[in-house]
Structure formats: structure tokens, C-alpha cells
Design an enzyme around this catalytic site. Structure first.
Site, PDB file in Angstrom:
ATOM      1  N   CYS A   1       0.815  -1.230   0.000  1.00 55.41           N
ATOM      2  CA  CYS A   1       0.000   0.000   0.000  1.00 55.41           C
ATOM      3  C   CYS A   1       0.846   1.276   0.000  1.00 55.41           C
ATOM      4  O   CYS A   1       0.320   2.371  -0.194  1.00 55.41           O
ATOM      5  CB  CYS A   1      -0.959  -0.009   1.183  1.00 55.41           C
ATOM      6  SG  CYS A   1      -2.147  -1.358   1.063  1.00 55.41           S
TER       7      CYS A   1
ATOM      8  N   HIS B   1      -3.104   7.289   2.343  1.00 53.72           N
ATOM      9  CA  HIS B   1      -3.572   6.005   1.807  1.00 53.72           C
ATOM     10  C   HIS B   1      -4.930   5.681   2.427  1.00 53.72           C
ATOM     11  O   HIS B   1      -5.096   5.731   3.653  1.00 53.72           O
ATOM     12  CB  HIS B   1      -2.549   4.919   2.146  1.00 53.72           C
ATOM     13  CG  HIS B   1      -3.093   3.537   2.015  1.00 53.72           C
ATOM     14  ND1 HIS B   1      -3.766   3.110   0.894  1.00 53.72           N
ATOM     15  CD2 HIS B   1      -3.092   2.482   2.887  1.00 53.72           C
ATOM     16  CE1 HIS B   1      -4.143   1.851   1.078  1.00 53.72           C
ATOM     17  NE2 HIS B   1      -3.753   1.454   2.268  1.00 53.72           N
TER      18      HIS B   1
ATOM     19  N   ASN C   1     -10.421   0.284  -0.180  1.00 59.72           N
ATOM     20  CA  ASN C   1      -8.963   0.309  -0.072  1.00 59.72           C
ATOM     21  C   ASN C   1      -8.386  -0.293  -1.349  1.00 59.72           C
ATOM     22  O   ASN C   1      -8.485  -1.503  -1.569  1.00 59.72           O
ATOM     23  CB  ASN C   1      -8.542  -0.492   1.169  1.00 59.72           C
ATOM     24  CG  ASN C   1      -7.039  -0.503   1.393  1.00 59.72           C
ATOM     25  OD1 ASN C   1      -6.260  -0.300   0.465  1.00 59.72           O
ATOM     26  ND2 ASN C   1      -6.629  -0.765   2.614  1.00 59.72           N
TER      27      ASN C   1
END
Ligand code: UT7
Length: 344
Positions: free
Chosen positions: A123, A265, A295
Site C-alpha cells: 500500500c 492512503h 482500499n
């Protein structure tokens, strides 16, 4: 922990400057209601624990490179030129274990001869990708780099695992970076990056690599799926993104109060709020799209920036703080002043 010399920019004085941005999400949408129909979960649990209402997912036969090519095409259009010297792709879901996916993306964009490689930082991939692309520019290997972050996370999620299936989704974001001066709008500020491999098992796909293959035995099917120890990950995410953000702002010579837009993020809405609260960044300066995209792994920051620039939540001249955290563990943060460009 930092890749930049104290107080400053890359040694050559050539900074990577954002010259174009684009993003893409696949058309299929999965709602919380779709998930509650097949999993032991609820709309209330998903919304209150993660902030997610809907997410985009790839259809059968669609791979990460398909998302990356579309986002890359849009970023090149935004930059006003398809002329780049290198392609960097940040992804956790390459089309194949071998070779890298970036050359295929480059070829489909008509960039067959340029250097192209993947970056694996889960990520935090976009920020590690900025470091890689910035290095190509700083060393003179490239004057213009296409950096794409793309993940088809649903291809590695166990559809029966309610702890991950409600969170992760698919998408891509891309920027064109050009060589420029550190003091111009769009110049990527000092990058603060870090990792802790002793906690690799918090986020992992256990099978499919050399460790499992070297035993000569096939791994159980479930070991090919992504796993995350959510509660432990949450705590590290808040601590690491908060610390990295403070350092990135300080190294830029800014104050936290100067930050106009906080682009973290999109791991979980509660994590974003927890980090922003610690940094005293008010709600109206926090950018978020997790409600509608979930996500999306490494893609989440450029996807967020692109969408926010398109709908007016992000505009030129604003001071932006970027931060990410994820598997590795790996984390990072950086800053930039948003440039005057047409986002796609
Ligand atoms: O993107 C890379 C980095 N990722 C992150 O930073 C993610 C970090 N972690 C998180 O976002 C959160 O930990 C989650 C959203 C994954 C989970 O939220 P949580 O508040 O930490 O929940 P939990 O894991 O502590 O689970 C609480 C309860 C458990 O039940 P018991 O043990 O209390 O009976 C879980 O079994 O919620 C249960 N649960 C669910 N219930 C309904 C877990 N998933 C679900 C679900 N629906 N989908």
C-alpha cells in the site's frame, strides 16, 4: 529512515515534478448490500468500522495491467505529451509472478523501448514509486517518467473472508513526472520512507513465492490468498503515518498548520481520522474517497489526488501532505504544492 539528505532535495538539484495525473476504476461496483447477501457481515459494521459503502472491482479476465494502461493513458493526456523515458509500476498484484508487469504496460502505451520495472511496496507502493522515479530523474537516466500505481486486489482476496473482502478493491492512478526545480509547484518534496520486515506476517500472501516452492510441496489453496491481522496493523498504521508525516513536513520546512490538503492512503476512514487528529489537521483539509472506492492498495493515493483534483477539492497552489502505510511493513510520507494541470 529517510532517503533524502538532511533538509533537502536530491543531490543533483533535479527534482521530480508532477506534470500530469490520471486515474481509472473498473466499471463494476459492489455495494455493502451485495456483500451482506453472501457474508456474515452488515452494512452498519462495514460503514462504521471502515467508512466504505461501495467499491469498484475487476470483471473476470481483467488484470492489473488493464487498469494501469488506462490510468497511464489518462496521465499522459493530462501531461499533454506521450513522451516519457521510463515507466515504473507499483503493484502487489502483477499480471504474472514473472516477468514484471511494467514492460507490458509500457508496450500497450506505445512505449516499447523504454526501461520499465515494477516496485513492490504494497500500500506504500506509490510513495516508493516516487522515490524510484525521482531517482531516475535525479541521476539523469530519465527526464520524464510515467509512474503508475495499480492493484486488482480482489484477485488475491478470499471472497469468503469477511475481514478482508469488505475492505479491499481495485483501481489505478498515475502521474507523469518531469525533471524540474525543487521550488516549483508540483515538485515532490523530501521523501520519508521506512520498513519493518520483522512484522511481515501482519499482511501477507503466504504461498506463491520461493519459500513455499522450495519445499517441493504444493501450498494449501487458502495460502494463496491475502491475509491481514487488522487490529495489529491498525495500531502500527496510525503510529507510522503520524511520525512519517511530521518528518516530511519538517524536512520540507513547512509547519503542519500550513497543510491545505491531507492525502493519506485510504486504508480505513477511522485510521485517516486518527492520524489527522494527531497532526491537528482539521476535517475540511482531509481528502477522502474511501466511501466509494474502498482500499485500493498502492493505487489509493494517486486515485484520490486525481479524483479530488477533478472535482475541485484539490486545486493549484495548495500544500499537500501524502502518507501511506501497508504490508512489509512499509510506510512513507512526502509533500508537494499542487501544480496547475488538467486531471483525468
Ligand atoms: O491497507 C494496508 C493497511 N491496512 C490497514 O491499515 C488496515 C488496518 N485495520 C483495519 O482497518 C481494521 O482493523 C479492520 C477494518 C480490518 C477491522 O476493524 P477492527 O475494528 O479492528 O475489528 P477487529 O478486527 O478488532 O474485529 C472486531 C470484531 C471481531 O469479532 P469479535 O472477535 O469481537 O467477536 C471480528 O470477528 O468484528 C468481527 N469482524 C466482522 N464483523 C462483521 C471482522 N470483520 C467483520 C465483518 N463484519 N466484515
Amino acid at each position: 529512515m529517510s532517503t533524502a539528505p538532511e533538509g533537502g532535495q536530491v543531490p543533483t538539484g533535479r527534482s521530480a515534478v508532477v506534470a500530469g495525473i490520471g486515474s481509472y476504476v473498473p466499471p463494476d461496483v459492489v455495494t455493502n448490500e451485495d456483500l451482506t447477501a453472501r457474508l456474515d457481515t452488515s452494512d452498519e459494521w462495514i460503514r462504521s468500522r471502515t467508512g466504505i459503502a461501495t467499491r469498484h472491482v475487476v470483471s473476470a479476465g481483467t488484470a492489473t495491467s488493464d487498469l494501469a494502461v488506462e490510468a497511464g493513458r489518462r496521465a499522459l493526456k493530462s501531461a499533454g505529451s506521450a513522451d516519457v523515458d521510463a515507466v515504473v509500476l507499483a503493484t502487489t498484484t502483477p499480471d504474472h509472478p514473472c516477468p514484471a508487469t511494467a514492460p507490458a504496460v509500457a508496450a500497450q502505451l506505445g512505449l516499447s523501448d523504454v526501461p520499465a520495472f515494477d516496485v513492490a511496496a504494497v500500500c506504500t507502493g506509490f510513495l516508493y514509486g516516487l522515490a524510484s522515479a525521482g531517482g531516475l530523474i535525479a541521476t539523469g537516466i530519465a527526464d520524464r517518467v510515467l509512474l503508475v500505481a495499480a492493484d486488482a486486489f480482489t484477485t488475491i482476496i478470499d471472497p469468503e473472508d469477511r475481514t478482508t473482502a469488505v475492505i479491499f478493491a481495485d483501481g489505478a492512478g498515475a502521474v507523469v513526472l518531469r525533471a524540474g526545480r525543487p521550488d516549483e509547484p508540483g515538485a515532490v518534496g523530501p521523501l520519508v520512507l521506512g520498513s519493518d520486515g520483522s512484522l511481515a506476517d501482519l499482511i501477507e500472501v503466504p504461498a506463491g513465492g520461493s519459500r513455499q516452492r522450495s519445499t517441493g510441496r504444493g501450498a494449501p489453496p487458502e495460502d494463496h490468498f491475502f491475509r491481514m491481522r487488522g487490529r495489529d496493523t491498525y495500531r502500527h498504521a496510525v503510529e507510522r503515518m503520524t511520525a512519517a508525516s511530521r518528518k516530511a513536513v519538517e524536512r520540507r520546512g513547512w509547519k503542519l498548520a500550513d497543510i491545505d490538503r491531507f492525502a493519506a492512503h485510504q486504508a480505513n476512514a477511522r485510521i485517516l481520522t486518527a492520524v489527522a487528529d494527531r497532526l491537528l489537521i482539521p476535517a475540511d483539509r482531509q481528502l477522502s474517497n474511501i466511501e466509494h472506492v474502498g482500499n485500493t492498495g498502492g493505487a489509493s493515493i494517486p486515485l484520490l489526488l486525481s479524483q479530488a483534483a477533478q472535482d475541485g477539492r484539490l486545486s493549484d497552489g495548495q500544500k499537500v501532505l501524502l502518507t501511506a502505510f501497508g504490508g512489509g511493513l512499509a510506510w512513507g510520507a512526502t509533500t508537494l504544492t499542487w501544480p496547475d494541470l488538467d486531471p483525468f
